[in-house]
Design an enzyme around this catalytic site. Structure first.
Site, PDB file in Angstrom:
ATOM      1  CD  GLU A 185      35.767  45.241  45.963  1.00 57.08           C
ATOM      2  OE1 GLU A 185      35.358  44.668  44.958  1.00 57.08           O
ATOM      3  OE2 GLU A 185      36.979  45.395  46.186  1.00 57.08           O
ATOM      4  CG  ASP A 239      30.819  42.105  35.665  1.00 54.95           C
ATOM      5  OD1 ASP A 239      31.422  42.635  36.605  1.00 54.95           O
ATOM      6  OD2 ASP A 239      31.391  41.380  34.834  1.00 54.95           O
TER       7      ASP A 239
HETATM    8  N1  ADE Z   1      35.907  42.332  38.076  1.00 61.53           N
HETATM    9  C1  ADE Z   1      34.558  42.398  38.114  1.00 61.53           C
HETATM   10  N2  ADE Z   1      34.045  42.235  36.883  1.00 61.53           N
HETATM   11  C2  ADE Z   1      35.103  42.044  36.055  1.00 61.53           C
HETATM   12  C3  ADE Z   1      35.224  41.844  34.670  1.00 61.53           C
HETATM   13  N3  ADE Z   1      34.144  41.800  33.883  1.00 61.53           N
HETATM   14  N4  ADE Z   1      36.472  41.710  34.141  1.00 61.53           N
HETATM   15  C4  ADE Z   1      37.558  41.775  34.933  1.00 61.53           C
HETATM   16  N5  ADE Z   1      37.504  41.981  36.251  1.00 61.53           N
HETATM   17  C5  ADE Z   1      36.280  42.116  36.810  1.00 61.53           C
END
Ligand code: ADE
Length: 264
Positions: free
Chosen positions: A13, A217
C-alpha cells in the site's frame, strides 16, 4: 510547516508513495522505518503500521512523540460489511469503533474503558479533503485498475468503520460482528484491523486523524483470496492517487503543536 504522517498497514500500500517521495530520508525507530520527505512540497512522514491494533497504536505514538507529526492520515484496505459497499469502493471513516472491545459488565460493550465512549470521530476538515481526494482518485484510476464492480462503477462512502484484531473471513463471523454492533445502534460500512487504535491515540494527543479504506473483499469465505489479489494488483495504485490528490489540496498550515521537530 505542518508535518502530515501517512500511515499504511502493508508495504504494497506504500510502495507507490515511497517512489514519489521528494528529498527522502529514512529514520529507524521502534523497529520500523519512517520515511521523511516532501510530497507536492508538503512535509510528510510515511510509515507502515503493520497489522493489528497494538502495532498501529505503537506506530502512531512514535509518529507523534518522535516525529512531532501534526496530523495522521491512514490509507489502506478493508472488508465490506454493509451490503451497499462493494469491492473497489472507497470508504472514508467518519468514526471508528473497536468491534472486539468488551469489558462488560464493568462497562457497556464496545465502550473503551474510562473514555466513556465507543466511537472516536475523525477530523472533519481532513475527512472532507479525503472524500474529495477519493472522488478524484476514482476518476483517474477507475479504468486502469480493471476492477469493475459487479453491478456498478466504484463509489465513495463515508461512515463508521469497525476495527479489531481479527481478519474476518467467513460470512458467519462477518454477520456476527455486524449484528452485535447493530444491537448497539452501530452500523459499520467496513471492517479492518488498525483504524480505531490510531483514532484513539490521536484522541489522546488531541491530533487530527482521518482514514480512507479501499474495499478489497466482502469479509466472507472468499476474503482471504480476494484480499491477497487486491493487495497485489490494486491497493497501492489507489493509495497513491488518493494521497497525491489529498496532499495537493492540504492547506500549507503552520505546525499546530509548536513542539520541537523530530529527527527529520
Ligand atoms: N482488511 C481487509 N479485509 C479485511 C477483513 N476481511 N477483515 C479484517 N480486516 C480486513
Amino acid at each position: 510547516m505542518a508535518t502530515t504522517a501517512i500511515l499504511s498497514a502493508l508495504e504494497q500500500e506504500q510502495l507507490g508513495l515511497l517512489a514519489r517521495l521528494e528529498q527522502p530520508r529514512t529514520v529507524r525507530r521502534a523497529g520500523r522505518d519512517f520515511h521523511c520527505g516532501r510530497l507536492h512540497g508538503k512535509l510528510v512522514v510515511l510509515a507502515l503500521s503493520r497489522i493489528g491494533k497494538v502495532a498501529a497504536a505503537s506506530t502512531a505514538t512514535t509518529l507523534i512523540e518522535a516525529f512531532a507529526c501534526d496530523r495522521i492520515v491512514f490509507t489502506g484496505v478493508a472488508g465490506a460489511l454493509d451490503d451497499a459497499v462493494q469491492v473497489g469502493d472507497l470508504v472514508v471513516g467518519s468514526h471508528f469503533v473497536q468491534h472486539d472491545m468488551d469489558a462488560s459488565p464493568l462497562f457497556p460493550r464496545f465502550e473503551v474503558p474510562l473514555y466513556r465512549q465507543a466511537l472516536f470521530a475523525c477530523d472533519p476538515m481532513l475527512t472532507h479533503l479525503l472524500v474529495q481526494a477519493s472522488h478524484a482518485a476514482l476518476a483517474s484510476v477507475q479504468s486502469a485498475a480493471g476492477i469493475a464492480a459487479p453491478t456498478r462503477p466504484p463509489t465513495v462512502h463515508t461512515g463508521l468503520i469497525a476495527s479489531g484484531d481479527r481478519f474476518i473471513a467467513t460470512i458467519a463471523s462477518a454477520r456476527a460482528v455486524q449484528e452485535a454492533l447493530r444491537s448497539h445502534a452501530l452500523e459499520p460500512l467496513a471492517i479492518e484491523m488498525e483504524g480505531a487504535a490510531v483514532a484513539q491515540v490521536c484522541h489522546d494527543y488531541g491530533l487530527p486523524f482521518a482514514a480512507v479504506r479501499t474495499i478489497s473483499d466482502r469479509a466472507d469465505d472468499a476474503a482471504g483470496v480476494d484480499f491477497q489479489q487486491f493487495l497485489a494488483t490494486v491497493a497501492g495504485n489507489y493509495a497513491l492517487h488518493i494521497v497525491e490528490h489529498f496532499v495537493r489540496a492540504l492547506p500549507a498550515a503552520p505546525d499546530w503543536t509548536g513542539r520541537p521537530r523530530g529527527p527529520c
